[in-house]
Design a protein around this motif. Sequence first.
Motif, short mmCIF file in Angstrom:
data_model
loop_
_atom_site.label_atom_id
_atom_site.label_comp_id
_atom_site.label_asym_id
_atom_site.label_seq_id
_atom_site.Cartn_x
_atom_site.Cartn_y
_atom_site.Cartn_z
N ASN A 169 -8.86 4.97 3.35
CA ASN A 169 -7.45 5.34 3.53
C ASN A 169 -6.51 4.13 3.54
O ASN A 169 -5.38 4.22 4.02
CB ASN A 169 -7.26 6.14 4.82
CG ASN A 169 -6.06 7.07 4.74
OD1 ASN A 169 -5.77 7.63 3.68
ND2 ASN A 169 -5.36 7.24 5.85
N VAL A 170 -6.95 3.00 2.99
CA VAL A 170 -6.08 1.83 2.88
C VAL A 170 -5.03 2.07 1.81
O VAL A 170 -5.35 2.54 0.71
CB VAL A 170 -6.91 0.56 2.55
CG1 VAL A 170 -6.00 -0.61 2.20
CG2 VAL A 170 -7.80 0.20 3.72
N ARG A 171 -3.80 1.76 2.12
CA ARG A 171 -2.71 1.98 1.17
C ARG A 171 -2.80 0.98 0.03
O ARG A 171 -2.94 -0.23 0.24
CB ARG A 171 -1.36 1.88 1.86
CG ARG A 171 -0.17 2.00 0.92
CD ARG A 171 1.13 2.13 1.67
NE ARG A 171 1.28 3.44 2.27
CZ ARG A 171 2.32 3.81 3.02
NH1 ARG A 171 3.28 2.92 3.29
NH2 ARG A 171 2.40 5.02 3.50
N LEU A 172 -2.69 1.47 -1.20
CA LEU A 172 -2.73 0.63 -2.38
C LEU A 172 -1.33 0.21 -2.83
O LEU A 172 -1.08 -0.95 -3.15
CB LEU A 172 -3.44 1.35 -3.53
CG LEU A 172 -4.89 1.77 -3.26
CD1 LEU A 172 -5.45 2.58 -4.42
CD2 LEU A 172 -5.75 0.54 -3.00
N PHE A 173 -0.41 1.16 -2.87
CA PHE A 173 0.98 0.84 -3.25
C PHE A 173 1.87 2.03 -2.95
O PHE A 173 1.40 3.16 -2.76
CB PHE A 173 1.09 0.47 -4.74
CG PHE A 173 0.97 1.65 -5.66
CD1 PHE A 173 2.09 2.37 -6.06
CD2 PHE A 173 -0.27 2.06 -6.15
CE1 PHE A 173 1.98 3.47 -6.90
CE2 PHE A 173 -0.39 3.15 -6.99
CZ PHE A 173 0.74 3.86 -7.36
N VAL A 174 3.17 1.76 -2.92
CA VAL A 174 4.20 2.80 -2.83
C VAL A 174 5.32 2.42 -3.79
O VAL A 174 5.74 1.26 -3.82
CB VAL A 174 4.78 2.96 -1.41
CG1 VAL A 174 5.88 4.02 -1.40
CG2 VAL A 174 3.70 3.32 -0.41
N GLU A 175 5.77 3.38 -4.58
CA GLU A 175 6.90 3.15 -5.47
C GLU A 175 7.88 4.30 -5.28
O GLU A 175 7.49 5.46 -5.30
CB GLU A 175 6.44 3.08 -6.92
CG GLU A 175 7.56 2.81 -7.91
CD GLU A 175 7.07 2.70 -9.34
OE1 GLU A 175 7.35 1.69 -9.99
OE2 GLU A 175 6.39 3.65 -9.80
#
Length: 321
Positions: A211-217
């Motif tokens: 559940n580690v965040r990879l990216f947000v756009e």
Amino acid sequence: MTQLSSRTRAELARLALARLGQAPELRDYQDEPAQMPSGIVGKNGYLRLEFAKRGDRSVLSFMDRRVPFLAQRPLYWDEAMPEMPCVFIITTTGCLLQGDRMALEIEVGKDAAAHVTTQSATKVHMMNANYASQMQDIVVEEGGYLEYMPDPLIPHRTSRFLSHTRISIAERGSLLYSEVVLPGRKYHHKDELFGFDLYSSTIEATRRENNVRLFVEKFIVDPRATDLSRTGIMNGYEVFGNVILLTEKEKALQTLQAADAAVDKEARLAYGASLLPGDCGVVFKVLGMTSESVRGKIREFWQIARRIVAGRDLPQAFLWQ
């Protein structure tokens, strides 16, 4: 895959859509339509598609829906990947209306593959109250491969649309996701060119295993507040294409190396690719003047990505596309 009941999943999606309505950019659009209240039966769409590996091919193993969402039965028309089911999503209303709340869930199981698209462009109709929203939850398990490539979105003048996409992908999973946004029905009315009130799109991805965040756009486009033709935004172009490839690091690096970047003044196109954080994938963006030219450039990137990730070519494009 299906652990929660269909009723529970649909209710969780409805609650998540209600939370999306608290986004700051929607604060001016909370009035209710005079015709039908927002989010009631017929305006609260839900569609869940689950794909699984069965023998030497993948299948649509589960589907649940609420109107106005519908999906055609899976077809195996992709001659380059004959084991992959291809599903067309349909909205029975033909467009998105004020007060519509739509939730789409796609889950691709271990070592399964799927191609999901829409039957035509998504038209966001003119509005004088409220807004339309869509939430998309995408899960790709280990060894899974998903192409989610809907036809363009066309926001009509005075429309308000918010989209939120949540992706959970395994380290060895692959997803090709695209969106194409037109400026409106520019040949229909003089006020249609960037005449919509609001377009908001958020895409976020996390790693399936931890559940580690990879990216947000996130894009928030308000043509009334910002001149979209200026440099740094659309720079005179009218159609925007955004493609995200999430895959293993080595495949991402190979795709980036093979992808082209240029400002083609003759074709009136500008495009390029870059790595996503942590080398988890590649983002490819296109600006152009027509849907056809932008989608054509996206198809070139799609060919590169599929060849590297899946080791296959693309089939011939449909004549109507």
